[in-house]
Design a protein around this motif. Structure first.
Motif, PDB file in Angstrom:
ATOM      1  N   HIS A  66       0.815  -1.212   0.000  1.00 37.54           N
ATOM      2  CA  HIS A  66       0.000   0.000   0.000  1.00 37.54           C
ATOM      3  C   HIS A  66       0.855   1.272   0.000  1.00 37.54           C
ATOM      4  O   HIS A  66       0.528   2.242  -0.687  1.00 37.54           O
ATOM      5  CB  HIS A  66      -0.950   0.006   1.201  1.00 37.54           C
ATOM      6  CG  HIS A  66      -1.816   1.212   1.262  1.00 37.54           C
ATOM      7  ND1 HIS A  66      -2.850   1.416   0.377  1.00 37.54           N
ATOM      8  CD2 HIS A  66      -1.787   2.305   2.068  1.00 37.54           C
ATOM      9  CE1 HIS A  66      -3.424   2.577   0.647  1.00 37.54           C
ATOM     10  NE2 HIS A  66      -2.794   3.132   1.668  1.00 37.54           N
ATOM     11  N   VAL A  69       2.057   2.133  -3.540  1.00 38.17           N
ATOM     12  CA  VAL A  69       0.979   2.695  -4.361  1.00 38.17           C
ATOM     13  C   VAL A  69       0.698   4.135  -3.934  1.00 38.17           C
ATOM     14  O   VAL A  69       0.568   5.028  -4.773  1.00 38.17           O
ATOM     15  CB  VAL A  69      -0.293   1.825  -4.269  1.00 38.17           C
ATOM     16  CG1 VAL A  69      -1.454   2.483  -4.993  1.00 38.17           C
ATOM     17  CG2 VAL A  69      -0.031   0.436  -4.831  1.00 38.17           C
ATOM     18  N   GLU A  70       0.652   4.351  -2.636  1.00 42.21           N
ATOM     19  CA  GLU A  70       0.389   5.697  -2.102  1.00 42.21           C
ATOM     20  C   GLU A  70       1.476   6.684  -2.558  1.00 42.21           C
ATOM     21  O   GLU A  70       1.182   7.809  -2.970  1.00 42.21           O
ATOM     22  CB  GLU A  70       0.358   5.608  -0.577  1.00 42.21           C
ATOM     23  CG  GLU A  70      -0.177   6.821   0.119  1.00 42.21           C
ATOM     24  CD  GLU A  70      -0.293   6.561   1.607  1.00 42.21           C
ATOM     25  OE1 GLU A  70       0.579   7.063   2.356  1.00 42.21           O
ATOM     26  OE2 GLU A  70      -1.232   5.854   2.010  1.00 42.21           O
ATOM     27  N   VAL A  73       1.005   7.449  -6.326  1.00 43.49           N
ATOM     28  CA  VAL A  73      -0.129   8.357  -6.558  1.00 43.49           C
ATOM     29  C   VAL A  73       0.303   9.793  -6.257  1.00 43.49           C
ATOM     30  O   VAL A  73       0.070  10.713  -7.049  1.00 43.49           O
ATOM     31  CB  VAL A  73      -1.352   7.958  -5.702  1.00 43.49           C
ATOM     32  CG1 VAL A  73      -2.408   9.053  -5.699  1.00 43.49           C
ATOM     33  CG2 VAL A  73      -1.944   6.645  -6.196  1.00 43.49           C
ATOM     34  N   GLU A  84      -4.830   7.180 -10.908  1.00 45.04           N
ATOM     35  CA  GLU A  84      -5.609   6.577  -9.832  1.00 45.04           C
ATOM     36  C   GLU A  84      -4.920   5.321  -9.315  1.00 45.04           C
ATOM     37  O   GLU A  84      -4.216   4.640 -10.061  1.00 45.04           O
ATOM     38  CB  GLU A  84      -7.010   6.255 -10.327  1.00 45.04           C
ATOM     39  CG  GLU A  84      -7.794   7.510 -10.681  1.00 45.04           C
ATOM     40  CD  GLU A  84      -9.216   7.200 -11.094  1.00 45.04           C
ATOM     41  OE1 GLU A  84      -9.718   6.099 -10.772  1.00 45.04           O
ATOM     42  OE2 GLU A  84      -9.829   8.067 -11.723  1.00 45.04           O
ATOM     43  N   ASP A  85      -5.164   5.035  -8.041  1.00 49.62           N
ATOM     44  CA  ASP A  85      -4.481   3.890  -7.431  1.00 49.62           C
ATOM     45  C   ASP A  85      -4.834   2.566  -8.090  1.00 49.62           C
ATOM     46  O   ASP A  85      -3.996   1.679  -8.188  1.00 49.62           O
ATOM     47  CB  ASP A  85      -4.709   3.842  -5.924  1.00 49.62           C
ATOM     48  CG  ASP A  85      -6.144   3.604  -5.527  1.00 49.62           C
ATOM     49  OD1 ASP A  85      -7.057   3.812  -6.338  1.00 49.62           O
ATOM     50  OD2 ASP A  85      -6.362   3.195  -4.365  1.00 49.62           O
ATOM     51  N   ARG A  89      -2.222  -0.211  -9.304  1.00 49.66           N
ATOM     52  CA  ARG A  89      -2.311  -1.600  -8.827  1.00 49.66           C
ATOM     53  C   ARG A  89      -2.387  -2.585 -10.000  1.00 49.66           C
ATOM     54  O   ARG A  89      -1.782  -3.655  -9.969  1.00 49.66           O
ATOM     55  CB  ARG A  89      -3.511  -1.778  -7.909  1.00 49.66           C
ATOM     56  CG  ARG A  89      -3.339  -1.115  -6.570  1.00 49.66           C
ATOM     57  CD  ARG A  89      -4.510  -1.375  -5.642  1.00 49.66           C
ATOM     58  NE  ARG A  89      -4.460  -0.519  -4.486  1.00 49.66           N
ATOM     59  CZ  ARG A  89      -3.667  -0.678  -3.449  1.00 49.66           C
ATOM     60  NH1 ARG A  89      -2.819  -1.700  -3.424  1.00 49.66           N
ATOM     61  NH2 ARG A  89      -3.687   0.154  -2.434  1.00 49.66           N
TER      62      ARG A  89
END
Length: 108
Positions: A66, A69-70, A73, A84-85, A89
């Motif tokens: 996570h 990904v954060e 972004v 967008e996440d 992903r």
């Protein structure tokens, strides 16, 4: 040593081996994901490699994917390339398949 002990030791070795391969695949996936994102941000060469390495290190600092990904972004938005996440992903899933295939080819 009994047969049971031998089987137990074999299972432990297989588990350790599988965990090592998964770690390598995740690290490779993160590097590939970092290079993909760097390309979107217009980074090339050493800058792209440095960004990819930064992403690999970020994943090692906290467990789970996570945080990677954060970070992507946030970084892509800051570079004017909002993503967008779920897109990140999905790309991550594709790259993990590629990373696993590469590692399996190297271990043969």
């Amino acid at each position: 040593m009994t047969t049971f002990d031998e089987r137990e030791r074999a299972f432990e070795k297989k588990f350790e081996h599988d965990q090592e391969l998964q770690f390598k695949a995740n690290a490779r996936r993160n590097k590939m994901l970092g290079l993909w994102a760097a390309g979107l941000m217009g980074k090339t060469g050493a800058d792209a490699e440095a960004y990819a390495k930064e992403l690999v290190v970020a994943d090692m600092e906290k467990p789970g994917h996570h945080d990677v990904v954060e970070k992507l972004v946030k970084d892509l938005a800051a570079a004017g390339k909002p993503t967008e996440d779920h897109t990140i992903r999905k790309q991550s899933e594709r790259l993990l398949v590629d990373a696993k295939a590469q590692i399996m080819n190297e271990t043969r």
